[in-house]
Design a protein around this motif. Structure first.
Motif, PDB file in Angstrom:
ATOM      1  N   GLY A  10       6.119  -1.018   2.000  1.00  0.00           N
ATOM      2  CA  GLY A  10       5.359   0.089   1.438  1.00  0.00           C
ATOM      3  C   GLY A  10       6.236   0.845   0.465  1.00  0.00           C
ATOM      4  O   GLY A  10       7.470   0.768   0.530  1.00  0.00           O
ATOM      5  N   SER A  22       1.170   4.484   1.681  1.00  0.00           N
ATOM      6  CA  SER A  22       1.631   3.126   1.985  1.00  0.00           C
ATOM      7  C   SER A  22       2.921   3.167   2.789  1.00  0.00           C
ATOM      8  O   SER A  22       3.077   2.443   3.777  1.00  0.00           O
ATOM      9  CB  SER A  22       1.807   2.315   0.700  1.00  0.00           C
ATOM     10  N   VAL A  72       2.357  -3.168   0.035  1.00  0.00           N
ATOM     11  CA  VAL A  72       1.254  -2.208   0.075  1.00  0.00           C
ATOM     12  C   VAL A  72       1.594  -1.072  -0.875  1.00  0.00           C
ATOM     13  O   VAL A  72       2.671  -0.488  -0.798  1.00  0.00           O
ATOM     14  CB  VAL A  72       1.045  -1.660   1.497  1.00  0.00           C
ATOM     15  N   CYS A 147       3.572  -1.311  -9.025  1.00  0.00           N
ATOM     16  CA  CYS A 147       2.835  -2.231  -8.159  1.00  0.00           C
ATOM     17  C   CYS A 147       2.712  -3.592  -8.820  1.00  0.00           C
ATOM     18  O   CYS A 147       3.099  -4.619  -8.256  1.00  0.00           O
ATOM     19  CB  CYS A 147       1.460  -1.656  -7.829  1.00  0.00           C
ATOM     20  N   HIS A 167      -3.646  -2.823  -2.508  1.00  0.00           N
ATOM     21  CA  HIS A 167      -3.715  -1.450  -3.002  1.00  0.00           C
ATOM     22  C   HIS A 167      -4.598  -0.632  -2.061  1.00  0.00           C
ATOM     23  O   HIS A 167      -5.706  -1.057  -1.724  1.00  0.00           O
ATOM     24  CB  HIS A 167      -4.320  -1.416  -4.408  1.00  0.00           C
ATOM     25  N   ILE A 185      -6.205   3.287   6.397  1.00  0.00           N
ATOM     26  CA  ILE A 185      -5.132   2.523   5.761  1.00  0.00           C
ATOM     27  C   ILE A 185      -4.360   1.723   6.807  1.00  0.00           C
ATOM     28  O   ILE A 185      -4.031   0.555   6.597  1.00  0.00           O
ATOM     29  CB  ILE A 185      -4.215   3.469   4.962  1.00  0.00           C
ATOM     30  N   VAL A 189      -4.009  -2.362   6.759  1.00  0.00           N
ATOM     31  CA  VAL A 189      -2.733  -3.079   6.763  1.00  0.00           C
ATOM     32  C   VAL A 189      -2.666  -4.022   7.955  1.00  0.00           C
ATOM     33  O   VAL A 189      -2.236  -5.182   7.825  1.00  0.00           O
ATOM     34  CB  VAL A 189      -1.557  -2.088   6.764  1.00  0.00           C
TER      35      VAL A 189
END
Length: 210
Positions: A10, A22, A72, A147, A167, A185, A189
């Motif tokens: 992250g 993240s 992430v 990213c 993302h 989130i 993940v």
């Protein structure tokens, strides 16, 4: 039989996201030492730095190779989870990183191809997110910041047999204008890691990418 190994990364803070969900979720999973059964998972928080993000991953992989890498990152204006299918050979020259540095050119690798496809099972990851009742879609453009930069370099360098990028939206806990939550989130993940783990359990000849 040797366990398959995943590296999950992250990103830390940067100007547009002083609090990055993240990193918050990856660090929480690291404290929990969470991993799907039969799979070894290592967690890593990356600096948002043109020189530093990929290098941190390279150091971790040099110490111990991984069968898959999941990165992430936060898309602060997104209202859905985005499974990135492509890394593109371009970078935003005017966008400073968290250290105030900018990238020196408009391309990442002058000798590299214009785009590289993700080596992860992106359709399966998307199905897992939708199956978890999360708003999600495939994306073929990860932007022109760290990213996309990190994704492209990992693909160009064949850092691992499978490289995935997820993302996530900004978390409401961190911004009044955000559309996601840390719980969602975390759920996304975990679903992505489980999907990558399931793919690694299959014989190599049966693994496929989208």
């Amino acid at each position: 039989m040797t366990q398959s190994r995943l590296l999950v990364c992250g990103f830390g803070s940067f100007p547009a996201a002083p609090r990055n969900p993240s990193a918050a979720v990856v660090e929480a999973l690291a404290r929990e030492a969470w991993a799907p059964p039969g799979i070894e998972v290592e967690y890593l928080t990356l600096p948002v730095a043109w020189t530093g993000s990929v290098e941190a991953i390279q150091r971790a992989l040099a110490h111990r190779a991984a069968d898959a890498v999941l990165v992430v990152g936060v898309a602060t204006e997104s209202d859905a989870f985005r499974v990135e299918t492509m890394g593109r050979n371009h970078a935003g020259r005017a966008k400073p990183d968290d250290l105030g540095e900018t990238w020196e050119g408009s391309v990442i690798k002058p000798e590299g191809p214009g785009a590289l496809a993700s080596t992860a099972p992106t359709d399966e990851i998307l199905a897992a997110l939708i199956g978890s009742h999360l708003a999600a879609r495939l994306s073929d453009d990860a932007g022109d910041y760290l990213c996309n930069f990190t994704l492209y370099r990992l693909l160009a360098d064949a850092a691992a047999p499978s490289v995935a990028f997820l993302h996530v939206p900004q978390a409401r806990e961190f911004s009044d204008a955000a559309s996601g939550s840390l719980q969602e989130i975390d759920q996304a993940v975990r679903a992505t890691v489980r999907t990558l783990a399931d793919a690694l359990r299959r014989p190599v000849a049966e693994r496929h990418t989208a």
